[in-house]
Design an enzyme around this catalytic site. Structure first.
Site, PDB file in Angstrom:
ATOM      1  N   GLU A  68      19.588  73.176  47.188  1.00 12.20           N
ATOM      2  CA  GLU A  68      19.806  73.201  48.631  1.00 12.20           C
ATOM      3  C   GLU A  68      18.697  73.946  49.361  1.00 12.20           C
ATOM      4  O   GLU A  68      18.319  73.579  50.489  1.00 12.20           O
ATOM      5  CB  GLU A  68      21.166  73.830  48.948  1.00 12.20           C
ATOM      6  CG  GLU A  68      22.364  72.956  48.603  1.00 12.20           C
ATOM      7  CD  GLU A  68      22.666  72.918  47.110  1.00 12.20           C
ATOM      8  OE1 GLU A  68      23.362  71.973  46.663  1.00 12.20           O
ATOM      9  OE2 GLU A  68      22.200  73.838  46.394  1.00 12.20           O
ATOM     10  N   HIS A 137      34.566  73.815  46.586  1.00 15.16           N
ATOM     11  CA  HIS A 137      34.048  72.539  47.073  1.00 15.16           C
ATOM     12  C   HIS A 137      34.888  71.967  48.223  1.00 15.16           C
ATOM     13  O   HIS A 137      34.813  70.771  48.490  1.00 15.16           O
ATOM     14  CB  HIS A 137      34.008  71.506  45.941  1.00 15.16           C
ATOM     15  CG  HIS A 137      33.106  71.847  44.820  1.00 15.16           C
ATOM     16  ND1 HIS A 137      33.387  72.842  43.919  1.00 15.16           N
ATOM     17  CD2 HIS A 137      31.911  71.324  44.437  1.00 15.16           C
ATOM     18  CE1 HIS A 137      32.410  72.928  43.020  1.00 15.16           C
ATOM     19  NE2 HIS A 137      31.507  72.011  43.321  1.00 15.16           N
TER      20      HIS A 137
END
Length: 343
Positions: A68, A137
């Site tokens: 990321e 998540h």
């Protein structure tokens, strides 16, 4: 003079996102996509870019390593250099990994350069409970982002807005984060404008008019608010439902005008209650309309706990229509006459 009819096509949420990306890539050669597994044949974990690398080329739809920091860092550099990158962070929880780039660089460069350097960056991320993805998540972390000056934040509740808000974000000069709740990717097909479609940032929608109480939400909780409004209607309570759509910039005018009429408000979101964005809305209403309110603003939100994996517990975590109805009843039962300022 009547407005011209808009051609629509039935689409699922992921198809609406893909349509917006396709339109942007076609319309502007400076648009490019970056993210894990977004290129064909997979077209992304949620299929939101399926077919796009085949159509537009791998140089514009770039599959990246699982990093990321690399995705957002490269996207910021591309934005500064004149591109319009759309970076996909697969799940919102992973923004924690690249928050330094987003908060300390993308959000602040326009200010620190005296307006000379814009960062037309869009970050897309899936979010929310309901898919049994587990605690790491499934979070809704919009409050993190709205607390950072310089970032715009939107949360669509339906496929048409998913397309329109994403298009607006891509062509905005500032960094925008588009939060796409994963359960909305695969909901029932809904009509979506077939061509270029823009929903202006900072524009809320009154999706159900009413006179007795205002239910304020965003994302998929808008549907729970609408279900609650139907239950309340059977009790002769006329509830207005507002879909904020855009958290930053926020359409304060629509919210305040509604609550000034109804004198009662419930704010609903999936994210945990403590420090949630609902507190910002409640604070705004209290500051501007305190003397007009019939009762304190109510908040309906997730409990202060990580999101469970077990299906029954996950369902219990997410605010439902019953909780909204209970909050509305509580507000209305405490109603008082408006307090007029003394002359």
């Amino acid at each position: 003079m009547t407005a011209a009819a808009v051609d629509t096509v039935p689409m699922l949420g992921f198809q609406a996102v893909c349509s917006a990306l396709d339109d942007a890539l076609t319309r502007d050669p400076s648009v490019l996509l970056l993210g894990e597994d977004i290129a064909d044949p997979s077209g992304g974990v949620f299929k939101t870019s399926v077919g796009l690398s085949t159509k537009h080329g791998a140089h514009r739809v770039r599959a990246t390593p699982i990093s990321e920091q690399a995705i957002v860092g490269a996207a910021i550099g591309a934005a500064i250099a004149g591109m319009r990158p759309v970076a996909e962070i697969m799940l919102m929880d992973f923004l924690a990994v690249c928050m330094d780039q987003l908060s300390n660089h993308a959000a602040k460069l326009r200010y620190m350069s005296g307006g000379q350097t814009t960062v037309p960056l869009t970050i897309r991320c899936a979010a929310g409970a309901g898919m049994q993805f587990g605690a790491q998540h499934s979070e809704m972390l919009e409050a993190w982002l709205t607390h950072i000056p310089g970032i715009k934040v939107v949360v669509p509740s339906n496929p048409a807005d998913a397309k329109g808000l994403l298009t607006a974000a891509i062509f905005d000069p500032d960094p925008c984060v588009v939060i796409e709740q994963s359960l909305l990717y695969f909901g029932p097909p809904q009509p979506v404008p077939a061509g270029h479609h823009v929903v202006p940032l900072g524009s809320a929608a009154t999706v159900r008019p009413g006179a007795d109480i205002t239910l304020i939400s965003y994302g998929r909780q808008v549907h729970q608010a609408l279900a609650a409004a139907e239950t309340l209607a059977a009790e002769s309570v006329d509830a207005e439902v507002i879909d904020l759509r855009s958290l930053v910039p926020l359409d304060e005018k629509t919210v305040l005008e509604s609550v000034a009429r109804t004198r009662h408000a419930v704010v609903i979101h999936e994210a945990v209650r403590r420090g949630g964005f609902g507190a910002e809305i409640a604070g705004l209403i209290n500051e501007r309309l305190f003397d007009e309110l019939g009762a304190p603003v109510q908040r309906v939100a997730g409990p202060n706990t990580p999101i469970p994996y077990a299906k029954q517990l996950e369902d219990a975590f997410v605010p439902d229509a019953g909780a909204i109805v209970a909050a509305a009843r509580s507000a209305l039962s405490r109603s008082r006459a408006p307090q007029r300022a003394k002359g």
